[in-house]
Design an enzyme around this catalytic site. Structure first.
Site, PDB file in Angstrom:
ATOM      1  N   HIS A  52     -89.069   0.642  98.310  1.00  0.00           N
ATOM      2  CA  HIS A  52     -90.113   0.525  97.274  1.00  0.00           C
ATOM      3  C   HIS A  52     -91.204   1.985  97.069  1.00  0.00           C
ATOM      4  O   HIS A  52     -90.882   2.222  96.523  1.00  0.00           O
ATOM      5  CB  HIS A  52     -90.777  -1.100  96.546  1.00  0.00           C
ATOM      6  CG  HIS A  52     -89.533  -1.030  96.899  1.00  0.00           C
ATOM      7  ND1 HIS A  52     -89.451  -3.366  97.717  1.00  0.00           N
ATOM      8  CD2 HIS A  52     -88.705  -2.277  95.719  1.00  0.00           C
ATOM      9  CE1 HIS A  52     -88.629  -3.682  97.032  1.00  0.00           C
ATOM     10  NE2 HIS A  52     -88.317  -3.496  96.038  1.00  0.00           N
ATOM     11  N   LYS A  66     -79.440   2.116  97.888  1.00  0.00           N
ATOM     12  CA  LYS A  66     -78.841   0.775  98.410  1.00  0.00           C
ATOM     13  C   LYS A  66     -78.223  -0.410  97.169  1.00  0.00           C
ATOM     14  O   LYS A  66     -77.548  -0.432  97.724  1.00  0.00           O
ATOM     15  CB  LYS A  66     -80.694   0.191  98.893  1.00  0.00           C
ATOM     16  CG  LYS A  66     -80.633  -1.395  97.785  1.00  0.00           C
ATOM     17  CD  LYS A  66     -80.282  -1.869 100.283  1.00  0.00           C
ATOM     18  CE  LYS A  66     -79.888  -3.395 100.177  1.00  0.00           C
ATOM     19  NZ  LYS A  66     -80.395  -4.092  98.353  1.00  0.00           N
ATOM     20  N   ASP A  67     -78.730   0.137  95.887  1.00  0.00           N
ATOM     21  CA  ASP A  67     -78.020  -0.452  94.676  1.00  0.00           C
ATOM     22  C   ASP A  67     -77.052   0.672  94.298  1.00  0.00           C
ATOM     23  O   ASP A  67     -77.293   1.023  93.095  1.00  0.00           O
ATOM     24  CB  ASP A  67     -79.231  -1.463  93.718  1.00  0.00           C
ATOM     25  CG  ASP A  67     -79.980  -2.035  95.247  1.00  0.00           C
ATOM     26  OD1 ASP A  67     -79.407  -3.561  94.994  1.00  0.00           O
ATOM     27  OD2 ASP A  67     -81.450  -1.556  95.435  1.00  0.00           O
TER      28      ASP A  67
HETATM   29  P1  AMP Z   1     -85.556  -4.517  94.125  1.00  0.00           P
HETATM   30  O1  AMP Z   1     -86.966  -4.785  94.181  1.00  0.00           O
HETATM   31  O2  AMP Z   1     -84.879  -5.381  95.369  1.00  0.00           O
HETATM   32  O3  AMP Z   1     -84.859  -4.412  92.313  1.00  0.00           O
HETATM   33  O4  AMP Z   1     -85.476  -3.190  93.811  1.00  0.00           O
HETATM   34  C1  AMP Z   1     -86.298  -2.241  93.320  1.00  0.00           C
HETATM   35  C2  AMP Z   1     -85.683  -0.746  93.405  1.00  0.00           C
HETATM   36  O5  AMP Z   1     -86.143  -0.281  95.061  1.00  0.00           O
HETATM   37  C3  AMP Z   1     -84.416   0.006  92.981  1.00  0.00           C
HETATM   38  O6  AMP Z   1     -83.925   0.816  91.948  1.00  0.00           O
HETATM   39  C4  AMP Z   1     -84.008  -0.584  94.560  1.00  0.00           C
HETATM   40  O7  AMP Z   1     -82.365   0.003  94.871  1.00  0.00           O
HETATM   41  C5  AMP Z   1     -84.516   0.159  95.266  1.00  0.00           C
HETATM   42  N1  AMP Z   1     -84.363  -0.407  96.835  1.00  0.00           N
HETATM   43  C6  AMP Z   1     -84.859  -1.526  97.061  1.00  0.00           C
HETATM   44  N2  AMP Z   1     -83.901  -1.445  98.072  1.00  0.00           N
HETATM   45  C7  AMP Z   1     -84.320  -0.097  98.617  1.00  0.00           C
HETATM   46  C8  AMP Z   1     -84.504   0.468 100.834  1.00  0.00           C
HETATM   47  N3  AMP Z   1     -84.477  -0.082 101.305  1.00  0.00           N
HETATM   48  N4  AMP Z   1     -84.684   2.164 100.126  1.00  0.00           N
HETATM   49  C9  AMP Z   1     -84.152   2.272  99.017  1.00  0.00           C
HETATM   50  N5  AMP Z   1     -83.984   1.992  97.516  1.00  0.00           N
HETATM   51  C10 AMP Z   1     -84.004   0.970  97.398  1.00  0.00           C
END
Ligand code: AMP
Length: 281
Positions: free
Chosen positions: A37, A149-150
């Site tokens: 993040h 990642k997503d």
């Molecule tokens: P989340 O809080 O899991 O919804 O993620 C928020 C954002 O962070 C989303 O755009 C995810 O794709 C990104 N994200 C989560 N994990 C990673 C990672 N390991 N590397 C890069 N971006 C990430």
């Protein structure tokens, strides 16, 4: 750093910044922040004058109540990390603030949300699209940052932005990994020691697929990845698919001239992990 719990006050802050000609960067998250993040926030800080990060565990993108309940939450630590990195503002609304009334919209993403995560998590991407659309209307970003990642989520967001006409540039950022290859995820904290030791096998299986593509038949690659994952007593494959990056339709060696991705979902006990890797670029 300004912390906003209400749309109205954040909107005012955004408008004031924009009136001064500030370029607005936005990073939506569900909190439990990690280096992945922070990489997104760091990039947003480099490319914009003001950066807003949102922290909201979006109930309508969870199709299992248990998953929503177990989702890790660490607001105090998140705010400290965002302050340290130099983020300008954080938006952390509660559910009533985000959804004063039910948002029953249904987006038509065609094939994009029928496969992979969309197939296994019904309604998930519609919930993601709704919350990101709402967040964009509040934060009015020039650029918004999402992790590769997503990967499927990134394509859904791009489609939603086109459909809704949001004047925002969607920026995809490379996956941040542990030194042993495991993609950083808020869910990793829930892995047992034994699961954590086996979890890098997910990235190793993706690398194996990359070595095999395009010389081998895709069914052969899928079989090899399935065997490799399921050989671990701690891991169980949910799916591994080889798709064209552009439209997420199945890819074969015949598509090797365009970007092809291997996308995977694996269960480690009751923790569900996803990852992906470009197989040819
Ligand atoms: P989340 O809080 O899991 O919804 O993620 C928020 C954002 O962070 C989303 O755009 C995810 O794709 C990104 N994200 C989560 N994990 C990673 C990672 N390991 N590397 C890069 N971006 C990430």
């Amino acid at each position: 750093m300004d912390v906003f719990r209400h749309k109205k006050s954040l909107s005012q802050w955004v408008r004031q910044g924009k009136a001064r000609g500030m370029r607005m960067g936005f990073v939506p998250t569900m909190g439990a922040l990690h280096a992945g993040h922070l990489e997104l926030v760091g990039r947003a800080l480099k490319e914009n004058d003001l950066v807003v990060c949102s922290i909201f565990v979006n109930p309508i993108q969870f199709n299992k109540a248990e998953d929503l309940e177990k989702y890790p939450r660490s607001l105090e630590a998140d705010l400290r990390q965002l302050e340290d990195i130099g983020c300008d503002a954080v938006f952390c609304p509660d559910t009533r603030e985000m959804y004063p009334e039910k948002d029953a919209r249904v987006f038509d993403f065609g094939h994009l949300d029928k496969v992979m995560e969309g197939r296994y998590r019904e309604g998930h991407f519609n919930g993601v699209a709704i919350v990101v659309d709402r967040l964009f209307r509040i934060t009015e970003p020039d650029k918004a940052y999402f992790g590769e990642k997503d990967f499927q989520q990134l394509q859904i967001i791009r489609a939603m932005v086109r459909m809704e006409g949001h004047p925002v540039a969607v920026v995809g950022c490379p996956t941040v990994r542990e030194p042993d290859g495991l993609a950083l995820s808020s869910r990793n904290a829930r892995l047992t020691k034994a699961q954590r030791e086996e979890a890098p096998g997910i990235y190793q299986a993706l690398q194996k697929a990359r070595e095999m593509f395009p010389a081998n038949d895709t069914n052969e690659i899928i079989r090899a990845v399935t065997e490799q994952i399921n050989a671990s007593p701690e891991l169980e494959l949910e799916y591994f698919e080889i798709v064209k990056a552009r439209d997420l339709l199945p890819a074969t060696a015949a598509h090797a001239s365009e970007k092809v991705m291997g996308c995977i979902a694996v269960h480690a006990g009751d923790v569900r992990l996803i990852d992906n890797l470009s197989l040819n670029s």
